[in-house]
Design an enzyme around this catalytic site. Structure first.
Site, short mmCIF file in Angstrom:
data_model
loop_
_atom_site.label_atom_id
_atom_site.label_comp_id
_atom_site.label_asym_id
_atom_site.label_seq_id
_atom_site.Cartn_x
_atom_site.Cartn_y
_atom_site.Cartn_z
CE1 TYR A 48 113.75 -26.46 -6.11
CE2 TYR A 48 112.03 -25.06 -7.01
CZ TYR A 48 112.55 -25.78 -5.96
OH TYR A 48 111.90 -25.82 -4.78
CE1 TYR B 239 109.08 -30.36 -1.91
CE2 TYR B 239 107.95 -30.78 0.17
CZ TYR B 239 108.31 -29.91 -0.84
OH TYR B 239 107.91 -28.60 -0.78
N GLY C 124 102.48 -23.22 -0.60
CA GLY C 124 101.74 -22.17 -1.32
C GLY C 124 101.22 -22.73 -2.64
CG ASP C 125 97.54 -21.23 -4.43
OD1 ASP C 125 98.45 -20.36 -4.47
OD2 ASP C 125 96.33 -20.95 -4.45
CB THR D 293 100.83 -14.07 0.64
OG1 THR D 293 100.26 -15.04 1.50
CG2 THR D 293 100.47 -12.67 1.09
CG ASP E 258 137.05 -15.93 -31.79
OD1 ASP E 258 137.37 -15.00 -31.03
OD2 ASP E 258 137.01 -17.13 -31.46
C1 SPV Z 1 134.92 -19.24 -27.44
O1 SPV Z 1 133.77 -19.62 -27.18
O2 SPV Z 1 135.17 -18.16 -27.97
C2 SPV Z 1 136.07 -20.10 -27.11
C3 SPV Z 1 135.91 -21.55 -27.11
O3 SPV Z 1 137.14 -19.57 -26.91
S1 SPV Z 1 136.36 -22.08 -28.70
O4 SPV Z 1 135.55 -21.39 -29.67
O5 SPV Z 1 136.16 -23.53 -28.75
O6 SPV Z 1 137.78 -21.76 -28.89
MG MG Z 2 137.26 -17.60 -27.56
#
Ligand code: SPV
Ligand code: MG
Length: 431
Positions: free
Chosen positions: A43, A75, A90-91, A122, A204
């Protein structure tokens, strides 16, 4: 004498911490807890000072009687052990995600008659400057680059989320949630070829060139500090890949993942529905070895992605490739699948781990999305990548808004689901 406990997770001591110690010592013997690295990364900012050095630093402070390690961000461990009469903080933890820790601590300490003391936080120019300098240090390439390896040593599973712009980078950087008694955040960013291309309206298929991909990295590194895993597609020609490795290292990227395909790359989630050609073990191994030879730092990782399950070449082929790619120098193995069921991924992980206990395994559970991080870690997975969910959530929301404005000839009908104007104009912090 009464016992006073306070927890530090800072790398730099400033006036605010000294003030806390001063207030604490008025109440009794001061024990400082050093929040462990593992708890801090869930965190807080990533520690820039090693845990042992933080302990030494806290121990050297005047007014500190003892320093202990606090492993539990809630904790429970230290309170059970020490049962301090007072806990001082600290608050500033009254607001934001930490308020949930405060409530828990207050209940715990009251249960045995102890008391929680909030000291006014602070926040002066010096403190602001130190905060800013720490963030900037974390963003520097030499610090960011090695952080993925550091994370792998610190946490059972590194969680990476897709980012394709400064804004999505900020979401990955800053989102902290409270869930089931813990706070949590992402550890790293994945610069997906699918999402980087989609954001540019392109398919892609390695059409978005490296210069443009680097521009995306720049946009993200400008405003974030978390480590970056770059989707390097096939890596291109080996002669080009070696230059890519150098450029990525220089930018502070921690790892590149390259897949064992050649020719025109299509997205893996098409599987065998489109023509895709797998590179031979020799071709891919040569590319990995050339990349490893080209890299200048020990920090950078080249991770080999195996497409045998995607291309239905079988488990034996996937395993054979994994071992060959490790032998060629790969620093990690990504195994991909587009099955809804995680069985083949788990089978791969179990079989690979039977012979190789060390090499990090990376998975991308876009299709097999029912499996939890904990289950993956139990099968030896070290990095989980949420590869496209930010893009897939934003697109339908934007499309619906565009349709509704066209439908109603005004923007009133969509307003309820929008971020307010005040929020958008104050979303990005100014220096
Ligand atoms: C991407 O995020 O471009 C990857 C993962 O290569 S996948 O789309 O599953 O091939
Ligand atoms: Mg990819």
């Amino acid at each position: 004498m009464k016992t006073v406990y306070t927890c530090f997770c800072t790398d730099v001591i400033h006036a605010g911490h000294l003030n806390i110690i001063n207030e604490a010592r008025k109440l009794g013997r001061v024990i400082v807890g050093c929040l462990s690295d593992e708890a801090s990364i869930r965190y807080n900012k990533f520690p820039t000072v090693a845990q042992d050095d933080r302990i030494k630093m806290y121990r050297s402070l005047e007014g500190v009687d003892e320093v202990v390690i606090q492993n539990d961000m809630m904790y429970d461990d230290v309170i059970t052990l020490i049962k301090p009469d007072y806990i001082v903080h600290g608050d500033n933890w009254k607001d934001g995600p930490e308020s949930f820790i405060r409530t828990h601590v207050e209940e715990l300490v009251k249960s045995y008659g102890g008391e929680l003391v909030d000291v006014p936080y602070t926040y002066n120019e010096e403190v602001k400057k130190i905060d800013m300098q720490l963030r900037e240090k974390l963003a520097m390439p030499e610090y960011r680059r090695k952080r993925l390896r550091q994370l792998l040593a610190m946490t059972p599973i590194v969680k990476a989320m897709e980012a394709h712009s400064g804004l999505t980078g900020l979401i990955v950087e800053k989102t902290v949630v409270e869930h089931e008694g813990k706070l949590d955040q992402f550890d790293a960013m994945w610069i997906s070829s699918l999402c980087d291309s989609t954001a540019k309206g392109k398919p892609d298929i390695e059409l978005v060139d490296m210069t443009s991909r680097f521009r995306t990295i720049d946009d993200i590194t400008e405003v974030t500090t978390k480590p970056i895993i770059f989707d390097g597609d096939t890596g291109g020609l080996t002669e080009h890949f070696v230059y890519t490795v150098r450029s990525l290292e220089k930018m502070g990227v921690s790892a590149v993942i390259i897949e064992d395909k050649k020719g025109l790359k299509k997205n893996s989630l098409f599987g065998t529905e489109v023509k895709q050609t797998q590179a031979t073990i020799e071709e891919m191994s040569a590319k990995i070895a050339a990349g490893k030879k080209a890299q200048l730092t020990d920090d950078f990782m080249i991770i080999a992605r195996i497409e045998s399950l995607i291309l239905e070449q079988g488990m034996e082929d996937a395993l054979k490739r994994a071992h060959a790619f490790v032998a060629a120098g790969a620093d990690g193995i990504m195994i991909h699948s587009r099955k809804k069921d995680p069985d083949e991924i788990l089978e791969f992980c179990d079989k690979f781990r039977a012979d190789n206990k060390e090499t990090p395994i990376v998975v991308v559970p876009s299709s097999f999305n029912t499996i939890t991080e904990e289950e993956l870690a139990a099968h030896g997975v070290n990095i989980v990548i949420y590869a496209n969910q930010l893009t897939r959530s934003a697109f339908p929301a934007m499309q619906q808004t565009a349709e509704d404005i066209l439908r109603y000839h005004r923007a009133k009908e969509v307003d309820d689901r929008l971020m307010s104007i005040k929020q958008i104009i104050t979303l990005i912090d100014e220096l």
